[in-house]
Each structure stands twice: as C-alpha cells, then as structure tokens.
Design a protein around this motif. Structure first.
Motif, PDB file in Angstrom:
ATOM      1  N   ALA A  57       0.823  -1.210   0.000  1.00  0.00           N
ATOM      2  CA  ALA A  57       0.000   0.000   0.000  1.00  0.00           C
ATOM      3  C   ALA A  57       0.857   1.260   0.000  1.00  0.00           C
ATOM      4  CB  ALA A  57      -0.933  -0.007   1.208  1.00  0.00           C
ATOM      5  N   PHE A  58       1.945   1.276   0.784  1.00  0.00           N
ATOM      6  CA  PHE A  58       2.829   2.445   0.772  1.00  0.00           C
ATOM      7  C   PHE A  58       3.552   2.578  -0.571  1.00  0.00           C
ATOM      8  CE2 PHE A  58       2.668   2.529   5.509  1.00  0.00           C
ATOM      9  CZ  PHE A  58       2.440   3.885   5.666  1.00  0.00           C
ATOM     10  N   THR A  59       3.911   1.450  -1.176  1.00  0.00           N
ATOM     11  CA  THR A  59       4.548   1.497  -2.502  1.00  0.00           C
ATOM     12  C   THR A  59       3.590   2.100  -3.519  1.00  0.00           C
ATOM     13  OG1 THR A  59       5.882  -0.465  -1.962  1.00  0.00           O
ATOM     14  CG2 THR A  59       5.696   0.128  -4.284  1.00  0.00           C
ATOM     15  N   ALA A  60       2.346   1.666  -3.470  1.00  0.00           N
ATOM     16  CA  ALA A  60       1.335   2.228  -4.376  1.00  0.00           C
ATOM     17  C   ALA A  60       1.163   3.718  -4.130  1.00  0.00           C
ATOM     18  CB  ALA A  60       0.010   1.496  -4.184  1.00  0.00           C
ATOM     19  N   MET A  61       1.177   4.117  -2.861  1.00  0.00           N
ATOM     20  CA  MET A  61       1.063   5.541  -2.537  1.00  0.00           C
ATOM     21  C   MET A  61       2.241   6.313  -3.125  1.00  0.00           C
ATOM     22  SD  MET A  61       0.721   7.356   1.180  1.00  0.00           S
ATOM     23  CE  MET A  61       2.486   7.693   1.275  1.00  0.00           C
ATOM     24  N   GLY A  62       3.452   5.762  -2.999  1.00  0.00           N
ATOM     25  CA  GLY A  62       4.629   6.399  -3.587  1.00  0.00           C
ATOM     26  C   GLY A  62       4.521   6.533  -5.094  1.00  0.00           C
ATOM     27  N   LEU A  63       3.882   5.573  -5.722  1.00  0.00           N
ATOM     28  CA  LEU A  63       3.701   5.612  -7.176  1.00  0.00           C
ATOM     29  C   LEU A  63       2.777   6.743  -7.616  1.00  0.00           C
ATOM     30  CD1 LEU A  63       3.422   1.763  -7.691  1.00  0.00           C
ATOM     31  CD2 LEU A  63       5.000   3.191  -8.991  1.00  0.00           C
ATOM     32  N   THR A  64       1.970   7.278  -6.700  1.00  0.00           N
ATOM     33  CA  THR A  64       1.067   8.381  -7.065  1.00  0.00           C
ATOM     34  C   THR A  64       1.756   9.740  -7.019  1.00  0.00           C
ATOM     35  OG1 THR A  64       0.286   8.900  -4.808  1.00  0.00           O
ATOM     36  CG2 THR A  64      -0.849   7.124  -5.975  1.00  0.00           C
ATOM     37  N   THR A 424       7.427   4.004   0.365  1.00  0.00           N
ATOM     38  CA  THR A 424       6.959   5.168  -0.387  1.00  0.00           C
ATOM     39  C   THR A 424       8.041   5.679  -1.329  1.00  0.00           C
ATOM     40  OG1 THR A 424       5.539   5.794   1.472  1.00  0.00           O
ATOM     41  CG2 THR A 424       5.996   7.485  -0.175  1.00  0.00           C
ATOM     42  N   ALA A 425       9.274   5.758  -0.830  1.00  0.00           N
ATOM     43  CA  ALA A 425      10.381   6.232  -1.662  1.00  0.00           C
ATOM     44  C   ALA A 425      10.618   5.279  -2.836  1.00  0.00           C
ATOM     45  CB  ALA A 425      11.650   6.356  -0.825  1.00  0.00           C
ATOM     46  N   ILE A 426      10.521   3.987  -2.592  1.00  0.00           N
ATOM     47  CA  ILE A 426      10.695   3.011  -3.673  1.00  0.00           C
ATOM     48  C   ILE A 426       9.607   3.187  -4.727  1.00  0.00           C
ATOM     49  CG2 ILE A 426      10.509   0.541  -4.222  1.00  0.00           C
ATOM     50  CD1 ILE A 426      12.043  -0.023  -1.627  1.00  0.00           C
ATOM     51  N   GLY A 427       8.355   3.334  -4.277  1.00  0.00           N
ATOM     52  CA  GLY A 427       7.269   3.549  -5.232  1.00  0.00           C
ATOM     53  C   GLY A 427       7.487   4.786  -6.073  1.00  0.00           C
ATOM     54  N   HIS A 428       7.924   5.879  -5.433  1.00  0.00           N
ATOM     55  CA  HIS A 428       8.180   7.116  -6.168  1.00  0.00           C
ATOM     56  C   HIS A 428       9.316   6.928  -7.171  1.00  0.00           C
ATOM     57  CE1 HIS A 428       8.629  11.790  -5.851  1.00  0.00           C
ATOM     58  NE2 HIS A 428       8.424  11.387  -7.084  1.00  0.00           N
ATOM     59  N   ALA A 429      10.387   6.260  -6.747  1.00  0.00           N
ATOM     60  CA  ALA A 429      11.538   6.053  -7.645  1.00  0.00           C
ATOM     61  C   ALA A 429      11.148   5.254  -8.881  1.00  0.00           C
ATOM     62  CB  ALA A 429      12.667   5.355  -6.897  1.00  0.00           C
TER      63      ALA A 429
END
Length: 560
Positions: A57-64, A424-429
């Motif tokens: 869920a945090f990865t998905a959030m980072g992807l947004t 979150t950082a991974i999702g954003h990256a």
C-alpha cells in the motif's frame, strides 16, 4: 483476451484504465485471484508484485506522487486488508489518489467461524474519501448498475484522496473467459473555483490594513505559477514567506528554515514578529516551533487557502477558509492590493540572514554527528534530483539547512509515522528517471525493511541510513530521557546489523563511521551506475543530540 469470469473483476478491469488508473500493486492471495487474473492479462496495466500488504500500500502511494495519477493496490481478504490501513491514513491526510481494492468473503460468512472472514465493509471508514461495498456477482440490471456506478464514483473521488472498493467473491475463484462485458464509464467535468469581486475586496481591505503579514507554506508539490504570483505580490505589497523544504517553494523573500529563526529570537522579538494576518497554504507543517509560536502569538486574522472542503484550524485563530487554489487566490488578491513598503519584512529577513551565517559557522566546524552527516549528504546530493526524508530526526535535521533549489522534497508528513517511508520512496523512484535519495534512520529502516521485497526494485534509488543504534529522537525532545526504562522502551537501543537486510535482498551495502570515509564514499555513491545502493552512516548515539543542543545554544548566544 483472457479475463476472470467474475463480473465485478471485469467491471474493475474495464473502468480503472478508463479513469487513468493503469498501475496495480498486487499483494498475492487466493480470494483476490479474479482480480489478479483480470489485471495481469490486460496489457494496459503495469502490475507489480509486493507480498507484504503494508509495504504494497505504501509502494502504491509512492507511485502516485510523481504525476498525482491514481494507483491501485489489491489484496486478499481478512487481515491482509487491515494491513493497508497505515498507508490509507497517510494518503488520506496527503490527499493522494490511492485506490484500495480488497477482495472479501461473501457477507453471509462473516462472523461464522470462516477463515479470513472479518467485518471488512467500511473497514477504513474514518480515513477514506469514498467507500463502496460491491454486490457479489450482480444478477439483475439494478445490481449491475449499482456496482458500475459505485466504481465510477469511487474513481472520480480520487482527486480528493484515497478510496476503498470492497469486492466479495464466492468460490470458485479461478474461472476464466474470453468474453468481456462493456462497463459503463462515467466522467466528471469541474470548473475552476473562483472568488467573487465582493469577497476579494473584503479580503484585500484586511490585507491592505495589516502591517505584518505572513504566508506559511506547508507540504506541497512544486508550483511555478504560485512562485511567480507570490514574487510579484511581494514586490508590490511586501510580506514574509515562511516555507519548509517540503513546500518546494522558492521565492526571493523566503525564510526557509523556520526553526532557525523562531527558536533563536527573544520574547520581545517574538512579539514584534507576531503577524496581524496569517495566510496558510499547502499541507502539513513539520515545525513544532512555529505551531507553538502561532498558538502563543496568535494573529488577528488567519486565512487557510486550500481547495479542500475541510479546513484546519491548526493555530486556534482561523477566521476564513478560502476554498480556491492558492495561485488563483493570490492572483485575484494582487489586483486589489495597494503598493506599500515594509520595514517589518526587511527586518526579519535580515535577522534570518544573520542566523544563516551563524548556522554555517557552527555546522562547518561540527564534530562527526548526525548534523555533520547531514551537512555532507546535502552537499553531495545531485542537482535536479529527489529527496525523501523519513520521519523523526531525518526530516527535522533536513529542515535546518538551506537546500539546492533544483532538488524536490518529499516525506510522509500526513500522519508523520515512521512506517512506510522506504516503501513510499521506492514507489516514487519507480515512476521517475531522476535520482531519488532516501535519508532515513536505523529504526525506520528496520521497521520497513520488507520494502525491498518488490519484484521491480528501481536502480535510481539511493538509501542513506543514519544509524545511531536506536530512536535518537527521544534524546532530542524534552522529557523521555527522564523516564525509568527510557533506553529499552523508548529509545529502543539495538545492535541489529543493517547489512543483513541488504544481504537478504541482494542490495549493494557500504558502511562508514567517520567523516573522512563518508566524504570519500559520497563522491561516488550517487554515480548512476551500480543499481540500488544502501549507505549506512554510523553516528554517535550520545554525542549527536549534544551537538544539536550546542547548535541551538550557539545560535541563541550569538544574538544576545
């Protein structure tokens, strides 16, 4: 194209992509098999496997974060679903477009001794923008229309924050078909919200009569239009801009390190700094010092300028919630403001400049510590890159420094928890070609170590862990160190070897424990080749808080 034979899975597969939600983070399971079959067999979707639900869920959030486009995360039923909750709460307070899709058992089985059959409908009720429980396998047109309308309504609401769609499935779960339904797509057209001339005249009269004006910027995305209008307005009718690094706001008259000024001026100067008019924009503000200041030295007027329908009276002084985009608001206001000069603005900008000089004098001579490590890290960060800071000490140290303007700043400051910072950082990256650096602490790093259990780890990620063997934040804030059992139950001293995490997930790992080695390693750490890298900086547990205390004492004593 093969897809699930479950009608609700097909509705979701059809409608998510039409609402521009084309990335799906999948936490494996069985009850969500119809969803997995549907999304993974559709080439329109990018599907990412993340086994840990909280991380997913945090990865998905980072992807947004990069484009603010909706991203879905799906899971099985029961305890899997409630593991999404920390990210849901963070997305709720940051107003991020997270689409939470939870598979469920049939409602007839809830509380009947069936495994993973919990009270799942409305499980996120207190922290969700829209929440829908679909009718299981709708048989008539009314039920089919309800499910399609609910999915559309949820996806349209993502512009305001996270949404939840709970999807009950009965067995069998693995059936497929080549035949697909055509789901009904519903769009929405919104106009820009503007203020009437009467309202702008009313507000501008307050502005024109206020000698001491603040604009306080919380967490925001970069906004060049807002920067331009604030700069123009400040030239015409001067005011002070207080902006934290997370505001990503760069104007000529900014005070960038709020704490550096607020925490080093006298009581008389604080009274002189008290604003007549406070205008707050953006999201959460990190600085506890400015919150305390504004609760003590309350402004006569406080306007909260934000498109959100709900308002925040953070300082107990709110007089007007202006529901319009800040750039549009200041553009309207500028047409009604009168030209004037301001000794107030110039006086406190000069005080801030003097403190910046003292800051540099102290930091450049500081012994090896968390503060010295931050000095070196920020000095070496690549231009035009992205910086994520974990919560507790990392974000607080970062806020003490002035930053290179081309670097964008992010942190999970919706709820300010340490969980999910790495995910979150991974999702954003995963959504950008820029170098992305996460500065985190040892506790936050260990707490979210499953973040690296991801089948698409990005090569452009650099993780820097300040390891002082515990929660050093509790040595900085007043009170905890006086408690019996402090080191065990609050600071949580540990001897966990961080390299073990890196080894488990096959990550490049380097550890340093002195300034010379740190400078040497940082010179090549940000090189684009080499894939994801983790750098551990072992800093002194006892000395680092003392260096910070000396820093504040040095700045205060320098202006007595």
């Amino acid at each position: 194209m093969k897809t699930s034979d479950k009608l609700n899975a097909q509705y979701l597969g059809q409608l998510l992509k039409q609402h521009n939600c084309k990335t799906v983070v999948i936490a494996p399971g069985s009850r969500n098999a119809p969803l997995i079959i549907t999304f993974t067999n559709d080439s329109n979707y990018r599907c990412i496997s993340v086994p840990d639900e909280r991380v997913a869920a945090f990865t998905a959030m980072g992807l947004t974060l990069e484009k603010r486009e909706p991203v879905a995360v799906i899971c099985s039923s029961g305890s899997a679903a409630v593991n999404f909750y920390p990210a849901v709460v963070e997305a709720f307070y940051q107003k991020l477009p997270l689409v939470v899709i939870t598979a469920d058992r049939p409602i007839e089985l809830i509380d009947q001794g069936i495994g993973q059959a919990i009270r799942q409908p409305n499980v996120f009720a207190n922290h969700i923008v829209k929440d829908f429980d679909l009718i299981r396998e709708p048989a008539d047109e009314l039920a089919k229309n309800f499910n399609q309308r609910s999915i559309n309504e949820a996806l349209l609401a993502t512009k305001h924050g996270p949404v939840h769609i709970n999807v009950p499935f009965d067995e069998p779960l693995y059936g497929t078909t080549e035949e697909q339904v055509e789901a009904q797509y519903i769009d929405e057209t919104l106009g820009n919200r503007t203020l009437s001339n009467t309202k702008v005249e009313q507000l501008s009269s307050i502005w024109n009569e206020a000698p001491k004006i603040w604009v306080l910027a919380g967490q925001m995305l970069p906004d060049s239009e807002l920067e331009e209008v604030l700069t123009s307005l400040n030239q015409k009718s001067p005011f002070l801009i207080f902006s934290e690094s997370l505001s990503n706001l760069h104007c000529a008259c900014n005070i960038h390190s709020i704490d550096r000024l607020i925490n080093t001026i006298s009581e008389e100067e604080k009274e002189a700094l008290r604003p007549d008019l406070l205008i707050s924009i953006g999201g959460e503000v990190v600085s506890k010092m400015v919150k305390k200041f504004l609760r003590t030295f309350k402004p006569k007027h406080h306007w909260y300028v934000n498109e959100a329908t709900e308002f925040q009276d953070t300082y107990g002084a709110l007089t007007d919630h202006v529901q319009v985009h800040p750039a549009l608001f200041f553009k309207d206001l500028m047409g009604f403001t009168k030209p004037k000069s301001s000794d107030y603005r110039d006086e406190f900008l000069a005080k801030d400049q003097k403190r910046m000089v003292k800051h540099m004098e102290f930091v450049n001579k500081a012994q090896f510590s968390d503060m010295a490590a931050f000095r070196e890290i920020l000095k070496h960060l690549p231009k035009d890159s992205i910086l994520h800071c974990a919560n507790s000490t990392s974000i607080r140290y970062s806020q003490l420094f002035d930053h290179e303007e081309s670097i964008l700043h992010y942190a999970n400051r919706g709820t300010s928890g340490i969980d999910g910072c790495t995910s979150t950082a991974i999702g954003h990256a995963m959504t950008t070609d820029k170098m992305l650096t996460l500065i985190t602490g040892d506790v936050a790093f260990l707490y979210d170590s499953n973040a690296f259990w991801n089948d698409e780890l990005p090569d452009n990620l650099r993780v820097i862990v300040l390891n002082n063997n515990g929660g050093n934040i509790f040595r900085i804030i007043e009170g905890p160190d006086k408690n019996e059992g402090f080191e065990r139950f609050q600071e949580t001293i540990h001897n966990v070897k961080l390299q073990g995490v890196a080894t488990t997930f096959g990550l490049s790992f380097t550890s340093v424990s002195d300034e010379g080695k740190l400078q040497q390693v940082l010179s090549s750490f940000f090189a684009p080749e080499g894939g994801i890298k983790v750098l551990e900086i072992q800093t002194p547990r006892i000395e680092s808080p003392e260096v910070l205390k000396s820093y504040w004492a040095s700045l205060r004593n320098g202006f007595k």
